[in-house]
Design an enzyme around this catalytic site. Structure first.
Site, PDB file in Angstrom:
ATOM      1  N   LYS A  57       0.797  -1.232   0.000  1.00  0.00           N
ATOM      2  CA  LYS A  57       0.000   0.000   0.000  1.00  0.00           C
ATOM      3  C   LYS A  57       0.828   1.279   0.000  1.00  0.00           C
ATOM      4  O   LYS A  57       1.780   1.408   0.765  1.00  0.00           O
ATOM      5  CB  LYS A  57      -0.890   0.013   1.240  1.00  0.00           C
ATOM      6  CG  LYS A  57      -1.966  -1.044   1.220  1.00  0.00           C
ATOM      7  CD  LYS A  57      -2.821  -0.889   2.451  1.00  0.00           C
ATOM      8  CE  LYS A  57      -3.967  -1.894   2.430  1.00  0.00           C
ATOM      9  NZ  LYS A  57      -4.679  -1.848   3.725  1.00  0.00           N
ATOM     10  N   GLY A 102       7.551  -2.834  12.425  1.00  0.00           N
ATOM     11  CA  GLY A 102       6.918  -1.529  12.627  1.00  0.00           C
ATOM     12  C   GLY A 102       7.894  -0.476  13.129  1.00  0.00           C
ATOM     13  O   GLY A 102       7.819   0.693  12.736  1.00  0.00           O
TER      14      GLY A 102
HETATM   15  C1  3PG Z   1       7.273  -6.751  16.507  1.00  0.00           C
HETATM   16  O1  3PG Z   1       7.386  -7.959  16.349  1.00  0.00           O
HETATM   17  O2  3PG Z   1       6.884  -5.982  15.590  1.00  0.00           O
HETATM   18  C2  3PG Z   1       7.656  -6.155  17.814  1.00  0.00           C
HETATM   19  O3  3PG Z   1       8.120  -7.131  18.690  1.00  0.00           O
HETATM   20  C3  3PG Z   1       6.515  -5.371  18.419  1.00  0.00           C
HETATM   21  O4  3PG Z   1       5.400  -6.204  18.628  1.00  0.00           O
HETATM   22  P1  3PG Z   1       3.962  -5.570  18.636  1.00  0.00           P
HETATM   23  O5  3PG Z   1       3.665  -5.137  17.238  1.00  0.00           O
HETATM   24  O6  3PG Z   1       3.024  -6.647  19.122  1.00  0.00           O
HETATM   25  O7  3PG Z   1       3.993  -4.388  19.574  1.00  0.00           O
HETATM   26 MG    MG Z   2       4.319  -5.537  14.974  1.00  0.00          MG
END
Ligand code: 3PG
Ligand code: MG
Length: 416
Positions: free
Chosen positions: A206, A396
């Site tokens: 996206k 992320g």
């Molecule tokens: C990930 O795997 O992106 C990180 O460990 C953060 O995990 P979360 O997205 O569950 O906060």
């Molecule tokens: Mg994550």
């Protein structure tokens, strides 16, 4: 600003609370939880080895999955602690509590150079709420805070931020671990002051997910290469036909604005000239989420418009060759997001071509940085993971960092 480093600390006999990102992919196999990818554990070993050699009493805090504040047997960190012991070649203790009397007793019993893993911090709802009382109970377990959890640094939770802030207020040092330092160096400094030409390759589904990254990198890059399904929104924006491809109708303006900014900034901006398409055919089956399952038949390459009955799944061979040539002339390359649906061999060619080009240019002395998530999966699938300069352990977190957002887990640490 540079952060205080674990290397700068005297940790002899001190209790070090170290936040790690051991959120590793796991799977149940005949009743036991098995770890499918140990990269995130492996990448913390240098920091652990350093702390062991400096006589620290190491307390590891981590999350696994999203148990939403409840104890979930399948999300216990016990198997992770066992894997860590195996990888380190020394015993690792585990306590089935995160804070509380049992955890405190286990920490108090630690000897210099020993390691204790606390149970999943997310078994308590207070972790994600960044509850100050919970954070203080974590902080009480430590004389020093070290954060090596780059992958979780975009979360302002008790173990990533709150506990560090409390320890700081108590006059205790809060430092970056060696992995955290490497992530900040490669995704930060190296891209802020790149050896040029600096080429960015962006893929993924996206435009809306990547627009902030594009915007931020337009300030730094010489060239941006676009692949993945987001290329179809660009195509649509130019009045092209996209058939049944994944598009974001509401984001054609966003796409055109990015191109206009590139022009104004004198950044070369490339879109695919050809596409691997296939025809989706409904199988009549439903997947686990209740959505219809399609089969993709008759894969073929098209230039220009995508036929009405077809869906785009990869960059075509002309685009792959053109992108590989641009990569070959670069000195710094950042890659985030696959070029197509690489999980299916028939649509992996473009992604593999980019991965190979990166491996080759690294050999010639260029710095190649993989910005986490699916691109890491893709380059590992092509068995070229050890042929690039750096692969981020973040998903992320990498994306937010590349967008230019300051991460709570990083800002909580002491400046040098
Ligand atoms: C990930 O795997 O992106 C990180 O460990 C953060 O995990 P979360 O997205 O569950 O906060
Ligand atoms: Mg994550």
């Amino acid at each position: 600003m540079a952060k205080l480093s674990v290397r700068d600390l005297d940790t002899q006999g001190k209790r070090v609370l170290m936040r790690v990102d051991y959120n590793v992919p796991m799977e149940e196999k005949s009743g036991v939880m098995v770890i499918n990818d140990t990269t995130r554990i492996k990448e913390t070993l240098p920091t652990l080895q350093l702390l062991i050699s400096k006589g620290a009493r190491i307390v590891l805090a981590a999350h696994l999955g999203r148990p939403d504040g409840k104890r979930e047997a399948s999300m216990s960190l016990k198997p992770v602690a066992e894997k860590l012991a195996e990888m380190l070649g020394r015993p690792v203790q585990f306590v089935d509590e995160t804070v509380g009397e049992k955890a405190e007793a286990a920490v108090a019993a630690l000897k210099d150079g020993e390691i204790l893993v606390l149970e999943n911090v997310r078994f308590a709802a207070e972790e994600e709420e960044n509850d100050p009382v919970f954070a203080a109970r974590l902080a009480r377990l430590a004389d020093i805070y070290v954060n090596d959890a780059f992958g979780a640094a975009h979360r302002a939770h008790a173990s990533t931020s709150g506990a560090a802030r409390i320890l700081k207020a108590w006059g205790k040092p809060c430092a970056a671990g060696l992995l955290m330092e490497r992530e900040l160096k490669f995704l930060g400094d190296e891209l802020d002051h790149p050896v040029r030409p600096f080429v960015v390759i962006l893929g993924g589904a996206k435009v809306s997910d990547k627009i902030k990254v594009i915007d931020s990198l337009l300030e730094k890059a010489d060239t941006i290469l676009i692949g993945g399904a987001m290329a179809y929104t660009f195509k649509l924006a130019h009045g092209g036909k996209t058939g049944k491809s994944l598009i974001e109708k509401d984001h054609t303006g966003t796409a055109l604005a990015a191109e206009a900014k590139a022009k104004a900034k004198n950044v070369a901006f490339h879109l695919p000239s050809d596409t691997v398409v296939a025809t989706p055919v409904a199988t009549g089956k439903l997947n686990k989420k209740g959505k219809p399952v399609f089969e993709f038949v008759e894969p073929r390459v098209v230039e220009g418009d995508i036929p009405d009955d077809a869906e785009g799944f990869d960059i075509g061979p002309k685009t792959a060759a053109a992108y590989a040539e641009i990569v070959a002339g670069a000195k710094t390359i950042l890659w985030n997001g696959p070029m197509g649906m690489f999980e299916d061999e028939r649509f992996a060619t473009g992604t593999v071509a980019v991965a190979k080009a990166l491996a080759a240019v690294t050999e010639k002395g260029a710095k190649t940085i993989i910005g986490g998530g699916d691109s890491v999966k893709a380059i590992n699938k092509a068995k070229l993971g050890d042929k690039v300069t750096f692969m981020s352990t973040g998903g992320g977190a990498s994306l937010e960092f590349l967008e230019g957002i300051s991460l709570p887990g990083v800002t909580a640490l002491d400046d040098k």
